[in-house]
Design a protein around this motif. Structure first.
Motif, PDB file in Angstrom:
ATOM      1  N   LEU A  58      24.195   5.417 -32.459  1.00 21.74           N
ATOM      2  CA  LEU A  58      23.518   6.699 -32.310  1.00 21.74           C
ATOM      3  C   LEU A  58      22.473   6.773 -33.403  1.00 21.74           C
ATOM      4  CD1 LEU A  58      26.648   9.037 -31.909  1.00 21.74           C
ATOM      5  CD2 LEU A  58      25.320   7.925 -30.096  1.00 21.74           C
ATOM      6  N   LEU A  59      21.218   6.816 -32.982  1.00 24.47           N
ATOM      7  CA  LEU A  59      20.106   6.807 -33.928  1.00 24.47           C
ATOM      8  C   LEU A  59      19.290   8.072 -33.725  1.00 24.47           C
ATOM      9  CD1 LEU A  59      18.220   5.140 -35.894  1.00 24.47           C
ATOM     10  CD2 LEU A  59      17.045   4.364 -33.842  1.00 24.47           C
ATOM     11  N   GLY A  60      18.885   8.684 -34.810  1.00 25.15           N
ATOM     12  CA  GLY A  60      18.040   9.865 -34.671  1.00 25.15           C
ATOM     13  C   GLY A  60      17.723  10.433 -36.028  1.00 25.15           C
ATOM     14  N   PRO A  61      16.718  11.310 -36.082  1.00 23.95           N
ATOM     15  CA  PRO A  61      16.380  11.914 -37.371  1.00 23.95           C
ATOM     16  C   PRO A  61      17.510  12.808 -37.866  1.00 23.95           C
ATOM     17  CG  PRO A  61      15.049  12.863 -35.589  1.00 23.95           C
ATOM     18  CD  PRO A  61      15.848  11.759 -34.985  1.00 23.95           C
ATOM     19  N   SER A  62      17.430  13.183 -39.121  1.00 23.47           N
ATOM     20  CA  SER A  62      18.407  14.080 -39.713  1.00 23.47           C
ATOM     21  C   SER A  62      18.454  15.382 -38.918  1.00 23.47           C
ATOM     22  CB  SER A  62      17.999  14.317 -41.161  1.00 23.47           C
ATOM     23  OG  SER A  62      18.836  15.279 -41.719  1.00 23.47           O
ATOM     24  N   GLY A  63      19.659  15.826 -38.593  1.00 23.62           N
ATOM     25  CA  GLY A  63      19.808  17.080 -37.865  1.00 23.62           C
ATOM     26  C   GLY A  63      19.757  16.939 -36.357  1.00 23.62           C
ATOM     27  N   SER A  64      19.659  15.690 -35.848  1.00 16.58           N
ATOM     28  CA  SER A  64      19.548  15.519 -34.392  1.00 16.58           C
ATOM     29  C   SER A  64      20.900  15.605 -33.679  1.00 16.58           C
ATOM     30  CB  SER A  64      18.850  14.188 -34.064  1.00 16.58           C
ATOM     31  OG  SER A  64      19.519  13.108 -34.655  1.00 16.58           O
ATOM     32  N   GLY A  65      21.998  15.631 -34.439  1.00 12.81           N
ATOM     33  CA  GLY A  65      23.309  15.815 -33.817  1.00 12.81           C
ATOM     34  C   GLY A  65      24.197  14.585 -33.825  1.00 12.81           C
ATOM     35  N   LYS A  66      23.820  13.568 -34.563  1.00 13.82           N
ATOM     36  CA  LYS A  66      24.585  12.313 -34.578  1.00 13.82           C
ATOM     37  C   LYS A  66      26.014  12.523 -35.080  1.00 13.82           C
ATOM     38  CE  LYS A  66      21.736  10.389 -37.511  1.00 13.82           C
ATOM     39  NZ  LYS A  66      20.787  11.499 -37.758  1.00 13.82           N
ATOM     40  N   THR A  67      26.123  13.166 -36.245  1.00 14.65           N
ATOM     41  CA  THR A  67      27.460  13.374 -36.829  1.00 14.65           C
ATOM     42  C   THR A  67      28.292  14.280 -35.931  1.00 14.65           C
ATOM     43  OG1 THR A  67      26.719  12.973 -39.088  1.00 14.65           O
ATOM     44  CG2 THR A  67      28.686  14.332 -38.824  1.00 14.65           C
ATOM     45  N   THR A  68      27.663  15.303 -35.393  1.00  9.62           N
ATOM     46  CA  THR A  68      28.388  16.225 -34.522  1.00  9.62           C
ATOM     47  C   THR A  68      28.959  15.482 -33.307  1.00  9.62           C
ATOM     48  OG1 THR A  68      26.881  17.977 -35.221  1.00  9.62           O
ATOM     49  CG2 THR A  68      28.195  18.401 -33.258  1.00  9.62           C
ATOM     50  N   LEU A  69      28.155  14.627 -32.698  1.00  8.15           N
ATOM     51  CA  LEU A  69      28.629  13.870 -31.534  1.00  8.15           C
ATOM     52  C   LEU A  69      29.755  12.923 -31.947  1.00  8.15           C
ATOM     53  CD1 LEU A  69      28.512  12.963 -28.622  1.00  8.15           C
ATOM     54  CD2 LEU A  69      26.463  11.613 -29.131  1.00  8.15           C
TER      55      LEU A  69
END
Ligand code: ADP
Ligand code: MG
Length: 381
Positions: A58-69
């Motif tokens: 899961l790649l994305g900028p900070s705040g894109s929801g990676k940790t949440t997912l």
């Protein structure tokens, strides 16, 4: 990282006791997963399929929801709606410790009051594994991460890299069928991080587990993954192999986030595309628009000397600066219409002097490599 004295010994420790029997890896199916905090939607109807044995990032900028997912998959976060299945089993309401996942948190989350061995053995004690078996498996896991003999150390006697490896040993010690990792290398310095990227990937291949890995570092994602899911504000903007995403990002957001690129504005009149004063050709032209953008990867752009055999899109401009970066030389160019683009070429020992700033230059990109993207700005894809 220390290398073990005898590589054969290290391999044996790695292979035998911990490798899961192949065929045990589980697929993960996420369906319509949503999570909001107040009015702010953090995960927006996410669908995600992770194949058995796959390394998915899961790649994305900070705040894109990676940790949440990732936390929803791990069970530390209850989504507002949606389903998560491991194989046939619905787990969305199951407690984290019943999901049989190995988890590595961003800050390691080691227990400071326990020594290394007790940290690594924790998941086994939780599962009421007999003490002698725990000792054996902990030792094997420590060996695997070149931590043999460190069992009695306290956590605060360890370097960042060693703590990292304790966290990894604890995640795999009970032979989970799914491993989840949240930016596990972000605290390490560049050299160790790059070595660990390769080692973690090799570990994944040996264990045969399904791995979901979170990072905001696009190069790390390209290096490690079978597939990458690019997150943009709580949605998956793109999921594909590293190569497919790099070559055909499909949107400007993904193109900007993965790899380096310059963009040229393209005008389309009667099917003819023009950019930076040149007519350009491309395998695919975005339909139904008067304009689009051209993606230029710096290493795909070449200085033209007339010897080209492929069909090329040509641009004329001037050299703004030449920056020597060891393995590559980066030329910053200004094209006829004032757009700035980068051109990167591999260096060699017998390279001629780079072109001086201000000198005219003709550059080109193969028509087959030319990617035109719809100009959606930062709109959703
Ligand atoms: P990432 O890991 O991609 O950086 P996160 O999943 O941590 O992103 O966070 C996604 C968004 O959700 C961010 O905007 C963050 O501020 C918000 N968020 C995360 N956790 C909470 C929380 N407990 N309360 C309110 N907002 C949160
Ligand atoms: Mg995060």
């Amino acid at each position: 990282m220390r290398s073990a004295a005898d590589p054969g010994e290290r391999e044996a420790a790695v292979a035998a006791p911990l490798a899961s029997p192949s065929g045990k890896a589980l697929p993960i199916a996420v369906r319509r997963l949503s999570k909001a905090y107040g009015a702010v939607s953090v995960l927006d109807d996410v669908d995600l399929d992770v194949r058995p044995g796959e390394f998915l990032t899961l790649l994305g900028p900070s705040g894109s929801g990676k940790t949440t997912l990732l936390m929803a998959i791990a069970g530390f976060l209850r989504p507002d709606k949606g389903s998560i299945r491991f194989g046939e089993r619905e787990v969305v309401r199951l407690a984290p410790h019943k999901r049989e996942i190995g988890m590595v948190f961003q800050n390691y989350a080691l227990f400071p009051h326990m020594d290394v061995a007790r940290n690594v053995g924790f998941p086994l004690r939780l599962r009421r594994v007999p003490a002698t078996e725990i000792a054996r498996r902990v030792e094997a896991a420590l060996e695997m991460f070149q931590l043999g003999g460190y069992g009695g150390r306290s956590i605060n006697q360890l370097s960042g890299g060693q703590r990292q490896r304790v966290a990894l040993a604890r995640a795999i010690v009970f032979e989970p069928r799914i491993i989840l990792m949240d930016e596990p290398l972000s605290a390490l310095d560049k050299q160790l991080r790059e070595r660990m990227q390769i080692e973690l990937r090799q570990l994944h291949d040996r264990l045969g587990t399904t791995t979901v890995y979170v990072t905001h570092d696009q190069r790390e994602a390209l290096t490690m993954s079978d597939r990458i899911a690019v997150l943009d504000r709580g949605r998956i903007a793109r999921i594909d192999t590293p190569r497919a995403i790099y070559d055909q990002p499909g949107s400007r957001f993904v193109a900007e986030f993965i790899g380096e690129s310059s963009f040229l504005d393209v005008e389309i009149v009667d099917g003819v595309c023009r950019a930076a004063g040149s007519v350009v050709r491309a395998p695919k032209i975005p339909a139904g628009q008067g304009r689009c953008v051209m993606m230029l990867r710096p290493e795909r752009l070449r200085i033209l000397d007339g010897s080209e055999t492929e069909a090329m899109n040509r641009f004329d401009g001037k050299v703004q600066s030449a920056i020597y970066q060891g393995d590559t030389l980066l030329l910053q160019l200004v094209l006829a219409d004032g757009s700035q683009v980068g051109l990167r070429m591999a260096t060699r020992g017998d390279d001629a002097e780079p072109p001086a700033s201000g000198s005219p230059i003709a550059v080109g990109i193969a028509v087959g490599d030319t990617v035109l993207l719809a100009d959606e700005g930062r709109a959703r894809t």
